[in-house]
Design an enzyme around this catalytic site. Structure first.
Site, PDB file in Angstrom:
ATOM      1  N   SER A 112       0.950  -1.234   0.030  1.00  0.00           N
ATOM      2  CA  SER A 112      -0.016  -0.011  -0.121  1.00  0.00           C
ATOM      3  C   SER A 112       0.979   1.207  -0.069  1.00  0.00           C
ATOM      4  O   SER A 112       1.753   1.464  -0.909  1.00  0.00           O
ATOM      5  CB  SER A 112      -0.819  -0.033   1.160  1.00  0.00           C
ATOM      6  N   HIS A 113       0.624   2.080   1.191  1.00  0.00           N
ATOM      7  CA  HIS A 113       1.242   3.390   1.145  1.00  0.00           C
ATOM      8  C   HIS A 113       2.721   3.268   1.570  1.00  0.00           C
ATOM      9  O   HIS A 113       3.185   4.453   1.919  1.00  0.00           O
ATOM     10  CB  HIS A 113       0.542   4.281   2.022  1.00  0.00           C
ATOM     11  N   ASP A 278      -0.717   1.370  -3.721  1.00  0.00           N
ATOM     12  CA  ASP A 278      -1.839   0.421  -4.589  1.00  0.00           C
ATOM     13  C   ASP A 278      -3.116   1.053  -5.218  1.00  0.00           C
ATOM     14  O   ASP A 278      -4.226   0.432  -5.329  1.00  0.00           O
ATOM     15  CB  ASP A 278      -1.942  -0.878  -3.661  1.00  0.00           C
ATOM     16  N   LYS A 375     -11.457   0.079  -0.787  1.00  0.00           N
ATOM     17  CA  LYS A 375     -11.383   1.555  -0.844  1.00  0.00           C
ATOM     18  C   LYS A 375     -10.881   1.985  -2.091  1.00  0.00           C
ATOM     19  O   LYS A 375     -10.177   1.137  -2.863  1.00  0.00           O
ATOM     20  CB  LYS A 375     -10.733   2.354   0.289  1.00  0.00           C
TER      21      LYS A 375
HETATM   22  C1  VG1 Z   1      -3.805   2.020   8.208  1.00  0.00           C
HETATM   23  C2  VG1 Z   1      -4.914   2.855   8.241  1.00  0.00           C
HETATM   24  C3  VG1 Z   1      -6.186   2.004   8.081  1.00  0.00           C
HETATM   25  C4  VG1 Z   1      -6.322   1.354   6.564  1.00  0.00           C
HETATM   26  C5  VG1 Z   1      -4.810   0.456   6.770  1.00  0.00           C
HETATM   27  C6  VG1 Z   1      -4.761  -0.051   5.101  1.00  0.00           C
HETATM   28  O1  VG1 Z   1      -3.736   0.940   9.113  1.00  0.00           O
HETATM   29  O2  VG1 Z   1      -5.096   3.492   9.537  1.00  0.00           O
HETATM   30  O3  VG1 Z   1      -7.310   2.851   7.953  1.00  0.00           O
HETATM   31  O4  VG1 Z   1      -7.249   0.503   6.630  1.00  0.00           O
HETATM   32  O5  VG1 Z   1      -3.767   1.156   7.107  1.00  0.00           O
HETATM   33  O6  VG1 Z   1      -4.663   1.003   4.296  1.00  0.00           O
HETATM   34  P1  VG1 Z   1      -3.393   0.779  10.490  1.00  0.00           P
HETATM   35  O7  VG1 Z   1      -3.286  -0.449  11.289  1.00  0.00           O
HETATM   36  O8  VG1 Z   1      -1.697   0.863  10.191  1.00  0.00           O
HETATM   37  O9  VG1 Z   1      -3.457   1.983  11.405  1.00  0.00           O
HETATM   38  V1  VG1 Z   1      -3.629   0.714   3.099  1.00  0.00           V
HETATM   39  O10 VG1 Z   1      -3.728   2.047   1.744  1.00  0.00           O
HETATM   40  O11 VG1 Z   1      -3.506  -0.745   2.992  1.00  0.00           O
HETATM   41  O12 VG1 Z   1      -4.443  -0.222   2.004  1.00  0.00           O
HETATM   42 CO    CO Z   2      -3.350   1.723   0.060  1.00  0.00          CO
END
Ligand code: VG1
Ligand code: CO
Length: 542
Positions: A112-113, A278, A375
């Protein structure tokens, strides 16, 4: 030929908020990817002869992992794998493809990020046939399998060409290399008023979309510049790069600072937007006006009937617990329910499947609807464009108007990153132990009304998920929430979420950090964050 390889249980860490995430060198260890993929397949039933969707965000190790998945899917007996050309599929596009082609499930390669590259992060996530992240029942089974695995099965064959569209076979399994954008673009055209948005651009509306050298580039270019006629160059950093160009593909005000600065400067475009590694997160900034993700969810919910795909109205809203209560106020006005779920998109799946909620969102820049089960960053941007086109108002006007109608939930999140894991665990455990004694206590002018450890009772399947964050509510309606991140790969990340409602329209356009100053100070002293973590201030403020 199928080879059965002896292996041993691996570190078996439970998949976190969003699948398994680790540093690249961890995934590069012998048998590591294989062990996890086998653990996924061992936790599933009835996939023989069915379709698996595979793709990732193009980060370093994406291609290597995809070859392993293809060879293991063939060995497991899947009938067909649909893989995005070049191994590319954004997370929402993967969800779209799974649903449209009625696949058994999908494997998404992404962290992801989180940053990419040889020393960055990698991740693997399993999505179910409905298109969403596997629910806890399956992730628990995967976790159990990682602890008992003793062999995996893989086809011995040359690597599959994933760069040419079309169909080949691998040990009897069909491999279909698909255009990663086509199905997704078609779905967006059904949901939004592309005519109205195209007219907006013809009329001189300007925009910058920062794809952060991650997966959304090809999608944004095709849809915004290609179909909708936004000026060439609207999409910047539009090529997915294995290391995201060395940037951190997290669309927040810290990592997308250039975009923020541009939007706050003289001559800014009408709309600034960005997406993450992603493609499931979004950042929305109007000229001179940042829209917090919690506000964006509320504003989208209040206006989404303006988009053709939602013209019948919405059945309900769902937000993750730490997300601000702005959406609740919209739900109240629309006389629909607002569901409060634990952090992570997997908890929205049942609500969307059951038709209880139409739109969902998280404070972490995630917004989406029942069109897929993830999302969706670009979806949120197109939704804003559709709303702007129909209302004929600027982002800033829409935001101010919304606050005047519903009030403003001042909101901020403070992240303390790479904190010593045991110190973070102890901080949370000790605060949890104190929750019962907090109600009635006053700190400065703030009196605690109630405090709890959030537990979620899924209204669809009755499952219960506990320990999802410590909530402290104050008598003036303010709230502080503490939870530990489930997506980090180094140490622990402590997230502190701070919120306060303001109904007076003359006090709605102030700086959140100043308005929330007392709560912020208390958020640090209450569990003694400086003393326990050695941090006097957070690393990231959003
Ligand atoms: C973080 C965010 C959460 C999100 C998750 C996946 O999780 O707080 O809201 O769903 O990332 O996002 P955490 O457990 O680090 O707080 V990403 O864009 O995978 O897809
Ligand atoms: Co993401």
């Amino acid at each position: 030929m199928i080879r059965t390889v002896a292996t041993t249980p691996f570190d078996g860490q439970k998949p976190g908020t969003s699948g398994l995430r680790k540093k690249v060198p961890v995934f590069q260890q012998p048998h590591y990817v294989e062990n996890f993929v086998q653990s996924v397949f061992s936790s599933l039933e009835g996939y023989e002869g069915k379709t698996l969707v595979v793709g990732g965000d193009g980060r370093f190790y994406n291609r290597e992992a995809i070859q392993v998945v293809l060879k293991m899917a063939a060995a497991a007996g899947f009938g067909r794998v649909m893989v995005g050309k070049g191994g590319i599929l954004s997370t929402p596009a993967a969800s779209c493809v799974i649903r449209k082609h009625k696949a058994f499930g999908g494997i998404i390669l992404s962290a992801s990020h989180n940053p990419g590259g040889p020393h960055g992060d990698f991740g693997i996530k399993y999505n179910i046939g409905a298109g969403g992240p596997a629910p806890e029942k399956i992730t628990d089974a995967i976790f159990a399998a990682t602890k008992t695995i003793h062999e995996y099965r893989i086809v011995e064959a040359a690597d599959v060409d994933i760069d040419t569209l079309g169909t080949t076979t691998l040990a009897g399994m069909t491999v279909e290399v698909i255009d990663p954008v086509a199905d997704y673009a078609e779905l967006m055209a059904q949901l939004f008023d592309f005519g109205a948005i195209a007219k907006l651009f013809t009329g001189g509306f300007t925009m910058r979309f920062d794809a952060m050298s991650a997966v959304t580039g090809p999608y944004a270019k095709a849809i915004l510049e290609g179909t909708l006629g936004a000026a060439p160059g609207t999409v910047v950093h539009g090529e997915p790069l294995p290391d995201f160009g060395g940037h951190h593909p997290d669309p927040n005000l810290v990592h997308a600072k250039d975009l923020y600065d541009l939007m706050m400067a003289e001559g800014a475009p009408d709309l600034g937007a960005a997406s993450d590694g992603d493609g499931d997160r979004n950042l929305i900034i109007g000229r001179g006006r940042f829209v917090t993700p919690s506000d964006s969810l509320a504003m989208i919910a209040a206006n989404m009937h303006l988009a053709p795909g939602y013209k019948a109205g919405i059945a309900g809203i769902a937000r993750s617990m730490p997300t601000s209560g702005a959406a609740d106020r919209v739900a109240e006005k629309l006389c629909i329910k607002c569901y409060e779920t634990p952090t992570g998109w997997k908890f929205f799946g049942n609500l969307l499947d059951a038709g209880f909620a139409t739109v969902c969102g998280e404070e972490s820049a995630g917004t989406g609807s029942n069109h897929v089960r993830e999302k969706d960053g670009l979806w949120a941007v197109l939704m804003w464009l559709n709303i702007i086109a129909v209302r004929g108002e600027s982002v800033a006007d829409i935001v101010r108007g919304h606050w005047a109608t519903y009030g403003r939930n001042y909101y901020t999140r403070h992240d303390y990153e790479e904190v010593d894991a045991s110190a973070a665990d102890a901080l949370v455990a000790d605060l949890r132990a104190r929750l019962a004694e907090l109600p009635g206590q006053s700190f400065g002018g703030l009196t605690v009304e109630r405090a709890d450890d959030f537990a979620y009772h899924d209204p669809v399947d009755g499952s219960v998920t506990t320990s999802q964050g410590l909530r402290i509510f104050f008598s003036n309606g303010s709230r502080i929430v503490y939870r530990l991140s489930g997506t980090g790969t180094a140490g622990a990340t402590l997230r502190v979420y701070i919120e306060q409602f303001e109904g007076d329209s003359s006090r709605q356009d102030l700086d959140p950090q100043s308005v929330l100053a007392d709560l912020i100070a208390l958020s640090r002293t209450l569990p003694d964050i400086p003393g326990r973590t050695g941090r006097s201030a957070p690393d990231v403020i959003t």
